[in-house]
Design a protein around this motif. Structure first.
Motif, PDB file in Angstrom:
ATOM      1  N   ARG A  29       0.830  -1.222   0.000  1.00 15.51           N
ATOM      2  CA  ARG A  29       0.000   0.000   0.000  1.00 15.51           C
ATOM      3  C   ARG A  29       0.858   1.263   0.000  1.00 15.51           C
ATOM      4  N   PHE A  30       1.856   1.302   0.876  1.00 15.46           N
ATOM      5  CA  PHE A  30       2.691   2.496   0.988  1.00 15.46           C
ATOM      6  C   PHE A  30       3.449   2.749  -0.316  1.00 15.46           C
ATOM      7  N   VAL A  31       4.046   1.684  -0.871  1.00 18.13           N
ATOM      8  CA  VAL A  31       4.814   1.823  -2.112  1.00 18.13           C
ATOM      9  C   VAL A  31       3.897   2.264  -3.257  1.00 18.13           C
ATOM     10  N   ALA A  32       2.731   1.638  -3.365  1.00 17.26           N
ATOM     11  CA  ALA A  32       1.803   1.968  -4.454  1.00 17.26           C
ATOM     12  C   ALA A  32       1.330   3.416  -4.364  1.00 17.26           C
ATOM     13  N   ARG A  33       0.978   3.865  -3.167  1.00 18.40           N
ATOM     14  CA  ARG A  33       0.498   5.248  -3.002  1.00 18.40           C
ATOM     15  C   ARG A  33       1.630   6.247  -3.265  1.00 18.40           C
ATOM     16  N   ALA A  34       2.830   5.915  -2.810  1.00 16.58           N
ATOM     17  CA  ALA A  34       3.976   6.799  -3.055  1.00 16.58           C
ATOM     18  C   ALA A  34       4.292   6.866  -4.544  1.00 16.58           C
ATOM     19  N   ALA A  35       4.237   5.711  -5.226  1.00 20.44           N
ATOM     20  CA  ALA A  35       4.514   5.682  -6.662  1.00 20.44           C
ATOM     21  C   ALA A  35       3.442   6.438  -7.441  1.00 20.44           C
ATOM     22  N   ALA A  36       2.177   6.250  -7.048  1.00 19.83           N
ATOM     23  CA  ALA A  36       1.092   6.975  -7.717  1.00 19.83           C
ATOM     24  C   ALA A  36       1.286   8.480  -7.563  1.00 19.83           C
ATOM     25  N   ARG A  37       1.664   8.892  -6.377  1.00 17.84           N
ATOM     26  CA  ARG A  37       1.882  10.322  -6.151  1.00 17.84           C
ATOM     27  C   ARG A  37       3.042  10.840  -6.994  1.00 17.84           C
ATOM     28  N   PHE A  38       4.092  10.017  -7.130  1.00 21.35           N
ATOM     29  CA  PHE A  38       5.235  10.423  -7.955  1.00 21.35           C
ATOM     30  C   PHE A  38       4.806  10.639  -9.398  1.00 21.35           C
ATOM     31  N   TYR A  39       4.022   9.693  -9.939  1.00 18.22           N
ATOM     32  CA  TYR A  39       3.632   9.811 -11.347  1.00 18.22           C
ATOM     33  C   TYR A  39       2.653  10.972 -11.566  1.00 18.22           C
ATOM     34  N   ILE A  40       1.832  11.271 -10.568  1.00 20.49           N
ATOM     35  CA  ILE A  40       0.998  12.472 -10.652  1.00 20.49           C
ATOM     36  C   ILE A  40       1.900  13.708 -10.683  1.00 20.49           C
ATOM     37  N   HIS A  41       2.929  13.671  -9.864  1.00 18.86           N
ATOM     38  CA  HIS A  41       3.889  14.775  -9.772  1.00 18.86           C
ATOM     39  C   HIS A  41       4.541  15.070 -11.117  1.00 18.86           C
ATOM     40  N   ILE A  42       4.843  14.013 -11.905  1.00 17.97           N
ATOM     41  CA  ILE A  42       5.494  14.242 -13.202  1.00 17.97           C
ATOM     42  C   ILE A  42       4.483  14.295 -14.346  1.00 17.97           C
ATOM     43  N   GLY A  43       3.178  14.313 -13.993  1.00 24.14           N
ATOM     44  CA  GLY A  43       2.139  14.531 -14.990  1.00 24.14           C
ATOM     45  C   GLY A  43       1.641  13.294 -15.700  1.00 24.14           C
ATOM     46  N   ASP A  44       1.934  12.102 -15.167  1.00 28.07           N
ATOM     47  CA  ASP A  44       1.478  10.860 -15.797  1.00 28.07           C
ATOM     48  C   ASP A  44       0.365  10.247 -14.945  1.00 28.07           C
ATOM     49  N   ASN A  45      -0.829  10.836 -15.038  1.00 31.56           N
ATOM     50  CA  ASN A  45      -1.953  10.367 -14.221  1.00 31.56           C
ATOM     51  C   ASN A  45      -2.423   8.969 -14.614  1.00 31.56           C
ATOM     52  N   GLU A  46      -2.253   8.607 -15.904  1.00 33.27           N
ATOM     53  CA  GLU A  46      -2.651   7.271 -16.358  1.00 33.27           C
ATOM     54  C   GLU A  46      -1.824   6.198 -15.653  1.00 33.27           C
ATOM     55  N   ARG A  47      -0.537   6.441 -15.582  1.00 32.57           N
ATOM     56  CA  ARG A  47       0.359   5.476 -14.910  1.00 32.57           C
ATOM     57  C   ARG A  47       0.030   5.397 -13.424  1.00 32.57           C
ATOM     58  N   ALA A  48      -0.284   6.524 -12.806  1.00 31.93           N
ATOM     59  CA  ALA A  48      -0.652   6.527 -11.389  1.00 31.93           C
ATOM     60  C   ALA A  48      -1.874   5.658 -11.144  1.00 31.93           C
ATOM     61  N   ALA A  49      -2.889   5.806 -12.010  1.00 30.95           N
ATOM     62  CA  ALA A  49      -4.106   5.006 -11.873  1.00 30.95           C
ATOM     63  C   ALA A  49      -3.813   3.525 -12.050  1.00 30.95           C
ATOM     64  N   GLU A  50      -2.944   3.210 -13.008  1.00 28.03           N
ATOM     65  CA  GLU A  50      -2.607   1.810 -13.293  1.00 28.03           C
ATOM     66  C   GLU A  50      -1.907   1.163 -12.098  1.00 28.03           C
ATOM     67  N   ILE A  51      -1.019   1.892 -11.443  1.00 20.57           N
ATOM     68  CA  ILE A  51      -0.282   1.350 -10.294  1.00 20.57           C
ATOM     69  C   ILE A  51      -1.228   0.981  -9.160  1.00 20.57           C
ATOM     70  N   VAL A  52      -2.162   1.881  -8.857  1.00 24.31           N
ATOM     71  CA  VAL A  52      -3.116   1.615  -7.782  1.00 24.31           C
ATOM     72  C   VAL A  52      -4.009   0.428  -8.143  1.00 24.31           C
ATOM     73  N   ARG A  53      -4.434   0.395  -9.377  1.00 24.90           N
ATOM     74  CA  ARG A  53      -5.333  -0.680  -9.822  1.00 24.90           C
ATOM     75  C   ARG A  53      -4.626  -2.036  -9.798  1.00 24.90           C
ATOM     76  N   LYS A  54      -3.346  -2.066 -10.192  1.00 24.85           N
ATOM     77  CA  LYS A  54      -2.616  -3.334 -10.288  1.00 24.85           C
ATOM     78  C   LYS A  54      -2.298  -3.959  -8.937  1.00 24.85           C
ATOM     79  N   THR A  55      -2.451  -3.233  -7.849  1.00 26.38           N
ATOM     80  CA  THR A  55      -2.249  -3.858  -6.535  1.00 26.38           C
ATOM     81  C   THR A  55      -3.290  -4.949  -6.300  1.00 26.38           C
ATOM     82  N   GLY A  56      -4.451  -4.786  -6.935  1.00 17.98           N
ATOM     83  CA  GLY A  56      -5.530  -5.743  -6.725  1.00 17.98           C
ATOM     84  C   GLY A  56      -6.343  -5.489  -5.469  1.00 17.98           C
ATOM     85  N   PHE A  57      -5.984  -4.432  -4.720  1.00 11.94           N
ATOM     86  CA  PHE A  57      -6.637  -4.181  -3.434  1.00 11.94           C
ATOM     87  C   PHE A  57      -7.469  -2.898  -3.413  1.00 11.94           C
ATOM     88  N   SER A  58      -7.556  -2.205  -4.540  1.00 10.33           N
ATOM     89  CA  SER A  58      -8.221  -0.900  -4.512  1.00 10.33           C
ATOM     90  C   SER A  58      -9.732  -1.006  -4.305  1.00 10.33           C
TER      91      SER A  58
END
Length: 364
Positions: A29-58
């Motif tokens: 959870r911590f890694v996924a949320r941190a990674a999603a925030r990073f990709y939002i930070h660099i403007g890649d919202n699609e990748r952020a959404a994919e990371i959260v979704r791929k955990t299988g726990f959203s």
């Protein structure tokens, strides 16, 4: 390590390390949320959404569900987890702290697309045991949308700098708000939001242009070629006659290889005009400002605001150049119509009158 790299603007190295963290523990959870925030930070919202979704726990974890709902809003979409999240909020199966961000995310959805009453109830739920994010979001909703939320006094929330900034601004306490904005910048030096807000407070409310320049300096470490920050740091440095520094920023802006929006291009031309005035080249400064004003008149959006801001700045420089003796420029400034009495522009104009009074007092 990725956080440290992105703070000093090394985004490629930061992304390499973030990918490594995801490879080592993609469902964390911590890694996924941190990674999603990073990709939002660099403007890649699609990748952020994919990371959260791929955990299988959203669909089961309230923290990841909150991220999924918020990222979907950023993408202009509606999360498929909203109904499930509403059930989770009122299931009594989770602690108030565990569902704080989820309730805040759902409250924001209702604020944007639903009803104020539902939004209010969800924000109040998020504040039973909030973290810094949910508290800040509630403060923002109170100010921006006038949602009647009940925030208990004495809440002891760690790192609640953003919330304290909004609270101080609501109370019209600029000194207190900049204090908390600086704490917020120190806590999140890689984020543009505290930099933008800190700059606006120091520039528009406090007129502390040295502080404005320093705040933008922090932001430029993580975003070294950001056109808005380069232009605005040049502007505030020119206002305090640090002209060599201002010209360095403008030179970097010329070579940053980023396509500028029409409004940003106009602002850049106006800043060149300001620097020319301060270099005692009145003819060049006036010409650049007049060109910027003419271009702003033909814009489709925000044209009036940008045009009036350029007019105020040009008239101020005309008045200063004449040692406050240019009565026609002063009269034009007094008669200038400000669109919707926009507070920032009113303050910018009034600043000229304040400086004139100070000059008269010093001469008297």
């Amino acid at each position: 390590m990725a956080r440290a790299y992105v703070t000093v603007g090394l985004k490629d190295k930061a992304e390499k390390l973030m990918r490594m963290a995801l490879y080592l523990d993609p469902k964390n959870r911590f890694v996924a949320r941190a990674a999603a925030r990073f990709y939002i930070h660099i403007g890649d919202n699609e990748r952020a959404a994919e990371i959260v979704r791929k955990t299988g726990f959203s669909r089961f974890d309230p923290w990841l569900m909150a991220s999924d709902i918020s990222i979907a809003m950023m993408r202009g979409k509606r999360s498929g987890n909203i109904k499930k999240g509403q059930q989770m909020i009122f299931s009594s199966s989770y602690t108030p702290f565990s569902i704080s961000e989820l309730a805040s995310a759902l409250g924001t959805v209702e604020m944007e697309y639903g009803t104020r009453k539902k939004s209010r109830d969800l924000f109040n739920q998020s504040l039973v045991d909030p973290n810094d994010n949910s508290l800040a979001q509630a403060e923002w909703a109170m100010i921006s949308a006038r949602i009647p939320i009940t925030i208990q006094s004495g809440l002891n929330v760690k790192c609640s700098h953003e919330s304290k900034v909004y609270k101080a601004l609501e109370l019209n306490d600029a000194r207190e708000s900049i204090h908390h904005a600086i704490d917020w910048i120190c806590d999140m030096p890689f984020s543009l939001k505290p930099v933008f807000i800190g700059y606006e407070i120091s520039t528009s409310l406090l007129r502390d242009y040295d502080l404005s320049s320093n705040i933008l300096g922090v932001g430029l470490k993580s975003h070294p070629n950001d056109p808005w920050m380069l232009n605005n740091r040049a502007y505030v440095n020119a206002r305090i006659n640090k002209l060599d520094e201002a010209e360095k920023d403008m030179e970097q802006l010329e070579h940053c290889n980023k396509a500028l929006s029409e409004s940003m291009s106009i602002c850049k031309e106006a800043t060149h005009g300001l620097i020319a005035y301060r270099r005692k080249d009145r003819e060049k400064g006036r010409k650049l400002y007049e060109q910027a004003i003419l271009r702003a008149s033909t814009m489709k959006e925000n044209s009036e605001e940008i045009k009036v801001k350029a007019q105020i700045n040009m008239l101020r420089e005309e008045i200063i150049f004449s040692n406050y003796q240019n009565t026609s420029a002063l009269m034009e400034l007094e008669q200038l119509v400000i669109p919707n009495e926009k507070l920032e522009l009113v303050k910018l104009r009034n600043e000229v009158f304040d400086e004139m009074k100070k000059n008269e007092k010093n001469q008297g």
